[in-house]
Design a protein around this motif. Structure first.
Motif, PDB file in Angstrom:
ATOM      1  N   GLU B 112       0.830  -1.197   0.000  1.00 62.41           N
ATOM      2  CA  GLU B 112       0.000   0.000   0.000  1.00 62.41           C
ATOM      3  C   GLU B 112       0.871   1.256   0.000  1.00 62.41           C
ATOM      4  N   LYS B 113       1.915   1.205   0.840  1.00 63.64           N
ATOM      5  CA  LYS B 113       2.856   2.316   0.940  1.00 63.64           C
ATOM      6  C   LYS B 113       3.538   2.596  -0.399  1.00 63.64           C
ATOM      7  N   LEU B 114       3.682   1.552  -1.184  1.00 64.41           N
ATOM      8  CA  LEU B 114       4.320   1.686  -2.494  1.00 64.41           C
ATOM      9  C   LEU B 114       3.324   2.076  -3.573  1.00 64.41           C
ATOM     10  N   GLY B 115       2.072   2.289  -3.158  1.00 64.90           N
ATOM     11  CA  GLY B 115       1.061   2.686  -4.138  1.00 64.90           C
ATOM     12  C   GLY B 115       0.428   1.512  -4.864  1.00 64.90           C
ATOM     13  N   VAL B 116       0.545   0.309  -4.274  1.00 59.19           N
ATOM     14  CA  VAL B 116      -0.045  -0.867  -4.908  1.00 59.19           C
ATOM     15  C   VAL B 116      -0.992  -1.545  -3.916  1.00 59.19           C
ATOM     16  N   PRO B 117      -2.167  -0.958  -3.684  1.00 60.84           N
ATOM     17  CA  PRO B 117      -3.085  -1.564  -2.724  1.00 60.84           C
ATOM     18  C   PRO B 117      -3.601  -2.891  -3.260  1.00 60.84           C
ATOM     19  N   LEU B 118      -3.620  -3.917  -2.372  1.00 61.33           N
ATOM     20  CA  LEU B 118      -4.018  -5.246  -2.828  1.00 61.33           C
ATOM     21  C   LEU B 118      -5.409  -5.640  -2.346  1.00 61.33           C
ATOM     22  N   HIS B 119      -5.860  -5.029  -1.212  1.00 62.68           N
ATOM     23  CA  HIS B 119      -7.147  -5.469  -0.679  1.00 62.68           C
ATOM     24  C   HIS B 119      -8.305  -4.958  -1.518  1.00 62.68           C
ATOM     25  N   GLU B 120      -9.360  -5.734  -1.424  1.00 62.43           N
ATOM     26  CA  GLU B 120     -10.577  -5.559  -2.205  1.00 62.43           C
ATOM     27  C   GLU B 120     -11.004  -4.089  -2.417  1.00 62.43           C
ATOM     28  N   ARG B 121     -11.087  -3.328  -1.301  1.00 65.60           N
ATOM     29  CA  ARG B 121     -11.658  -1.987  -1.375  1.00 65.60           C
ATOM     30  C   ARG B 121     -10.846  -1.032  -2.238  1.00 65.60           C
ATOM     31  N   ALA B 122      -9.520  -1.184  -2.168  1.00 60.82           N
ATOM     32  CA  ALA B 122      -8.687  -0.134  -2.746  1.00 60.82           C
ATOM     33  C   ALA B 122      -7.947  -0.569  -4.004  1.00 60.82           C
ATOM     34  N   ARG B 123      -8.303  -1.712  -4.534  1.00 58.43           N
ATOM     35  CA  ARG B 123      -7.594  -2.201  -5.709  1.00 58.43           C
ATOM     36  C   ARG B 123      -7.565  -1.174  -6.828  1.00 58.43           C
ATOM     37  N   LEU B 124      -6.507  -1.233  -7.594  1.00 60.15           N
ATOM     38  CA  LEU B 124      -6.416  -0.320  -8.731  1.00 60.15           C
ATOM     39  C   LEU B 124      -7.476  -0.723  -9.741  1.00 60.15           C
ATOM     40  N   ALA B 125      -8.269   0.229 -10.120  1.00 63.62           N
ATOM     41  CA  ALA B 125      -9.339  -0.068 -11.068  1.00 63.62           C
ATOM     42  C   ALA B 125      -8.731  -0.533 -12.380  1.00 63.62           C
ATOM     43  N   GLY B 126      -9.229  -1.615 -12.898  1.00 67.84           N
ATOM     44  CA  GLY B 126      -8.819  -2.070 -14.214  1.00 67.84           C
ATOM     45  C   GLY B 126      -7.421  -2.635 -14.301  1.00 67.84           C
ATOM     46  N   VAL B 127      -6.795  -2.868 -13.144  1.00 66.83           N
ATOM     47  CA  VAL B 127      -5.461  -3.457 -13.180  1.00 66.83           C
ATOM     48  C   VAL B 127      -5.414  -4.641 -12.218  1.00 66.83           C
ATOM     49  N   ALA B 128      -5.074  -5.821 -12.733  1.00 63.44           N
ATOM     50  CA  ALA B 128      -4.909  -6.983 -11.864  1.00 63.44           C
ATOM     51  C   ALA B 128      -3.429  -7.048 -11.473  1.00 63.44           C
ATOM     52  N   VAL B 129      -3.170  -7.281 -10.182  1.00 61.12           N
ATOM     53  CA  VAL B 129      -1.802  -7.201  -9.693  1.00 61.12           C
ATOM     54  C   VAL B 129      -1.336  -8.518  -9.099  1.00 61.12           C
ATOM     55  N   ASP B 130      -0.124  -8.926  -9.418  1.00 59.39           N
ATOM     56  CA  ASP B 130       0.549 -10.025  -8.740  1.00 59.39           C
ATOM     57  C   ASP B 130       1.706  -9.387  -7.985  1.00 59.39           C
ATOM     58  N   ALA B 131       1.682  -9.505  -6.641  1.00 57.72           N
ATOM     59  CA  ALA B 131       2.724  -8.844  -5.851  1.00 57.72           C
ATOM     60  C   ALA B 131       3.768  -9.854  -5.423  1.00 57.72           C
ATOM     61  N   VAL B 132       5.005  -9.621  -5.793  1.00 57.68           N
ATOM     62  CA  VAL B 132       6.095 -10.534  -5.471  1.00 57.68           C
ATOM     63  C   VAL B 132       7.015  -9.877  -4.459  1.00 57.68           C
ATOM     64  N   PHE B 133       7.150 -10.520  -3.297  1.00 56.67           N
ATOM     65  CA  PHE B 133       7.935  -9.964  -2.202  1.00 56.67           C
ATOM     66  C   PHE B 133       9.109 -10.905  -1.977  1.00 56.67           C
ATOM     67  N   ASP B 134      10.324 -10.385  -2.147  1.00 61.45           N
ATOM     68  CA  ASP B 134      11.516 -11.237  -2.121  1.00 61.45           C
ATOM     69  C   ASP B 134      11.298 -12.425  -3.059  1.00 61.45           C
ATOM     70  N   SER B 135      11.340 -13.635  -2.524  1.00 62.63           N
ATOM     71  CA  SER B 135      11.325 -14.775  -3.440  1.00 62.63           C
ATOM     72  C   SER B 135       9.945 -15.300  -3.809  1.00 62.63           C
ATOM     73  N   VAL B 136       8.889 -14.771  -3.209  1.00 60.59           N
ATOM     74  CA  VAL B 136       7.584 -15.363  -3.507  1.00 60.59           C
ATOM     75  C   VAL B 136       6.488 -14.344  -3.811  1.00 60.59           C
ATOM     76  N   SER B 137       5.504 -14.845  -4.531  1.00 63.87           N
ATOM     77  CA  SER B 137       4.320 -14.040  -4.822  1.00 63.87           C
ATOM     78  C   SER B 137       3.420 -14.056  -3.599  1.00 63.87           C
ATOM     79  N   VAL B 138       2.994 -12.894  -3.118  1.00 66.44           N
ATOM     80  CA  VAL B 138       2.164 -12.862  -1.923  1.00 66.44           C
ATOM     81  C   VAL B 138       0.681 -12.734  -2.234  1.00 66.44           C
ATOM     82  N   ALA B 139       0.350 -12.189  -3.363  1.00 67.71           N
ATOM     83  CA  ALA B 139      -1.069 -12.045  -3.666  1.00 67.71           C
ATOM     84  C   ALA B 139      -1.273 -11.738  -5.138  1.00 67.71           C
ATOM     85  N   THR B 140      -2.346 -12.235  -5.671  1.00 66.39           N
ATOM     86  CA  THR B 140      -2.723 -11.893  -7.040  1.00 66.39           C
ATOM     87  C   THR B 140      -4.186 -11.457  -6.997  1.00 66.39           C
ATOM     88  N   THR B 141      -4.458 -10.294  -7.537  1.00 68.87           N
ATOM     89  CA  THR B 141      -5.831  -9.790  -7.484  1.00 68.87           C
ATOM     90  C   THR B 141      -6.593 -10.134  -8.772  1.00 68.87           C
TER      91      THR B 141
END
Lengths: 261, 483
Positions: B112-141
């Motif tokens: 979120e701090k990086l401008g990439v909100p992952l939770h339902e309410r604040a997701r970027l409209a029209g953009v699906a995100v896969d967030a990779v933190f160090d060695s693993v993917s933590v969430a895909t919207t």
């Protein structure tokens, strides 16, 4: 409005302005004439704040403020405009974008609402018409590939848009044919008003046929050596700068010149 | 006499801080430093990979042992000790999050701090995100929504489990493990990344995006991205990257493979903002990445757009193999190097099919003591009748201590080929700044106006939100550059 006292300036250790005094009141048009190397352009650049020139002494007061302490853009926003002798090209930046950014920076400073794109276009197109510039110049990069005359028109256009309180024209007439000269002079004359002052720097008397000054000053070796009215310019044209140079040396008019007055 | 000079103003402007430089404190599952076959077996086991993939990794590792690090790039850095790197680090979790609700709130906060909100309410409209933190993917919207179109968008590890047949069919077919030193290393130890599959005829209804974040100390990030667009499919994919500020250099060696079948279109955009190191060149990411697209089908189109502002060293040449007849490859790049940053980047366009077309548009900006190199290869194979390439390389210098180099290579082996190359170099001069400031603009505004004017042709290729982001980033990255 502008009070220059004993101004001294140098570039790379070479003294150029050696104690220049000049007072300009609102509503006045002052012409500064002088031979090449007398310090005309240095004066304009120092007033605008260019840091390649070092100010070594003296003071410049503008509306009660210390002009020399103001940053370049603050001077511009407060209404000081320099029409460049050699306008600078900025590739990749459209003239329209540049003009709008400049106009809005100045308007914001003056507490006026910024122009939106439509207001700005209406305004700029009207001004372009009066300086005889085609609309296509709005969409070309700033001064890039402009002819000498087009660059000078672009300077006058910017001056009109920015509505300065003090405009300095640095050899705006150089390299212009007579038609372009008239257009530029018309633009300048339209700006004349009781609350605005103009300093016209020129090597030739010719421009002063079109922009008639209230005062004429002769600059020689970094000092103003003669001041007078319109007739001084005509005299200079007749006798050349050689004579003034001598006058500068001895700080007084020679008898021959005195007799002519 | 105190006046703000253009030079002094730009100095302070070019010294702005790196805003993504914070660190997230998390419990992590981290392997000890060093690389061996055992480490690779552990990584593979942790990810529950099938046998074929472990074998593939081990083969890559053995290959890597026989290779040496490339020295030809115009970048300068001490030899990397590959035994001094952690090859796997993952935020600790019990069984792995089943949904976003189970993701560590610290992680969500980080993104979120990086401008990439992952939770339902604040997701970027029209953009699906896969967030990779160090060695693993933590969430895909937006997974479910995409699934309705038959689109697969998930972490690489997940794809290995759910679609091993696709991985087996396509992995390494564009960038084989033997391709180069860093590709071999990546193939041996890659930890995660994104997987995208767009089935025949489907136009992906939203932008897909992966956000890479390096957090753990001494950790290399080796992600692997694989994008497949079947016949007539199309997708636009965005990649963003940041890392905390640290005094040590960290290695990032990713591999990206794109495959476009007949009439498919893949647009891949990157805004790379890895930590660039401080102004004296301490710390920063070594970004040694192999990106390649394969226009495997006729009339396919692959387009790379990159804005490279981060990393201490960038070594990256997103390329296109134009195999299918009438296929098209594009490369649009803005690369900025400020302070002590070094960027050696460019592209390869390999024309193999008939009437293939490629465009290369490269904008290099050097400031401070940065060094920027464009390296390009346009190769027209003997069978590539009617191939065309247009290359334009522009360099912008800010200040007088930076450097720009251009190394274009053209190999035309077919007489019908049409190859054009144009190059320019310009400098932001003191006179331009003075002129703009005399019109009331600040030095910062003047520089960003000139830089944005210079980059406009590339920015307009970016999806809109990214274009805005890129413009801002360029402003920030330039803070403090003329001296």
């Amino acid at each position: 409005m502008l009070d220059i006292k004993n101004l001294k300036a140098s570039v790379e250790g070479k003294d150029i302005l050696k104690g220049l005094d000049l007072q300009v009141k609102a509503g006045e048009v002052h012409a500064i004439m002088g031979p090449n190397g007398s310090g005309k352009s240095t004066l304009s650049q120092v007033l605008a704040g260019r840091d390649t020139f070092q100010v070594d002494g003296g003071s410049v007061t503008w509306d009660g403020q210390d002009l020399l302490a103001m940053p370049i853009e603050e001077r511009a926003r407060a209404g000081l405009f320099l029409a460049f002798q050699y306008p600078v090209e900025i590739p990749g930046v459209s003239n329209a974008y540049f003009l709008k950014a400049a106009v809005n920076a100045v308007r914001k400073h003056r507490g006026l609402p910024e122009f939106d794109a439509m207001d700005f276009l209406t305004r700029v197109k009207a001004e372009m018409k009066s300086v005889g510039m085609k609309e296509e110049f709005l969409y070309r990069a700033v001064n890039e590939g402009f002819s000498g005359g087009e660059k000078k028109r672009n300077e006058v256009l910017q001056m009109a848009l920015l509505e300065p309180r003090l405009a300095i024209l640095d050899e705006t007439d150089s390299g212009l044919d007579i038609d372009a000269l008239k257009v530029v002079a018309d633009g300048v004359n339209r700006l004349r008003s009781p609350d605005r002052a103009l300093i016209v720097i020129t090597h030739y008397q010719r421009l002063l046929d079109y922009i008639v000054p209230d005062h004429v000053h002769v600059l020689s070796q970094g000092r103003i050596v003669r001041s007078g009215g319109r007739e001084l310019a005509l005299e200079l044209e007749e006798k050349g700068y050689g004579w003034i140079g001598d006058a500068g040396e001895i700080h007084a008019a020679p008898p021959a010149a005195g007799g002519a007055q | 006499m105190k006046t703000a000079t253009p030079a002094r103003k730009i100095d302070s402007f070019l010294d702005q801080e790196y805003s993504a430089g914070f660190e997230t404190l998390l419990e992590a599952d981290t392997l000890p430093k060093g690389l061996s076959e055992d480490v690779i077996r552990v990584i593979s086991a942790k990810k529950g990979e099938p046998e074929f993939l472990l074998e593939w990794r081990l083969e890559a590792y053995r290959r890597w042992l026989t290779m040496t690090a490339p020295k030809w790039a115009a970048v300068d850095f001490p030899d990397i000790d590959f035994q001094d790197i952690v090859y796997y680090s993952a935020p600790k979790k019990k069984d792995g999050p089943k949904s976003l609700d189970e993701v560590d709130p610290e992680l969500l906060k980080t993104f979120e701090k990086l401008g990439v909100p992952l939770h339902e309410r604040a997701r970027l409209a029209g953009v699906a995100v896969d967030a990779v933190f160090d060695s693993v993917s933590v969430a895909t919207t937006f997974k479910k929504e995409l699934g309705e179109h038959g689109i697969i968008f998930c972490s690489f590890s997940e794809a290995v489990k759910t679609h091993p047949e696709l991985i087996r069919q396509y992995l390494g077919t564009v960038v084989p493990p033997s391709d180069n030193f860093y590709a071999a290393l990546n193939s041996a130890v890659f930890s995660d990344g994104s997987f995208v599959f767009i089935p025949k005829g489907v136009k992906c209804p939203m932008e897909l995006s992966t956000y890479f974040r390096i957090n753990a100390r001494d950790t290399g990030q080796f992600e692997r991205t694989l994008i497949i667009a079947e016949e007539g499919a199309s997708v636009s994919y965005l990649e963003g990257c940041t890392a905390p500020m640290r005094d040590e250099n960290q290695l990032h060696a990713a591999v990206v493979e794109l495959i476009a079948l007949d009439d498919a279109k893949i647009k891949y955009s990157t805004v790379q903002n890895w930590y660039p190191g401080d102004k004296d060149g301490i710390g920063g990411i070594y970004n040694f990445v192999t990106k390649r697209g394969d226009c495997r089908g006729a009339r396919s189109h692959i387009s790379w757009t990159q804005v490279e502002t981060g990393s201490a060293i960038t070594w990256k040449y997103p390329s296109v193999i134009l195999r299918g007849d009438d296929s098209v490859g594009d490369f649009h790049s803005v690369a900025l190097s400020n302070h002590r940053q070094q960027a050696d980047t460019g592209t390869k366009m390999i024309h193999m099919g008939r009437n293939t077309k490629s465009t290369i548009l490269s904008k290099g900006i050097s400031a401070g003591r940065g060094s920027n190199t464009f390296r390009g290869l346009v190769r027209i194979a003997p069978k590539a009748e009617g191939a065309r390439n247009y290359t334009q390389c522009d360099s912008l210098l800010i200040g007088d201590q930076c450097a720009a180099h251009t190394f274009p290579t053209i190999e035309a082996r077919n007489p019908t080929a049409h190859v054009e190359h144009e190059a320019t170099t310009s400098r932001i001069g003191e006179d331009q700044l003075f002129y703009a400031m005399q019109r009331g603009l600040t030095a910062e505004d003047a520089v960003s106006m000139i830089v944005n004017g210079f980059c406009r042709e590339v920015f307009k290729e970016l999806p809109m939100e990214f274009a805005v982001e890129a413009q801002k980033l360029l402003g920030v990255s330039l803070e403090g550059s003329i001296g």
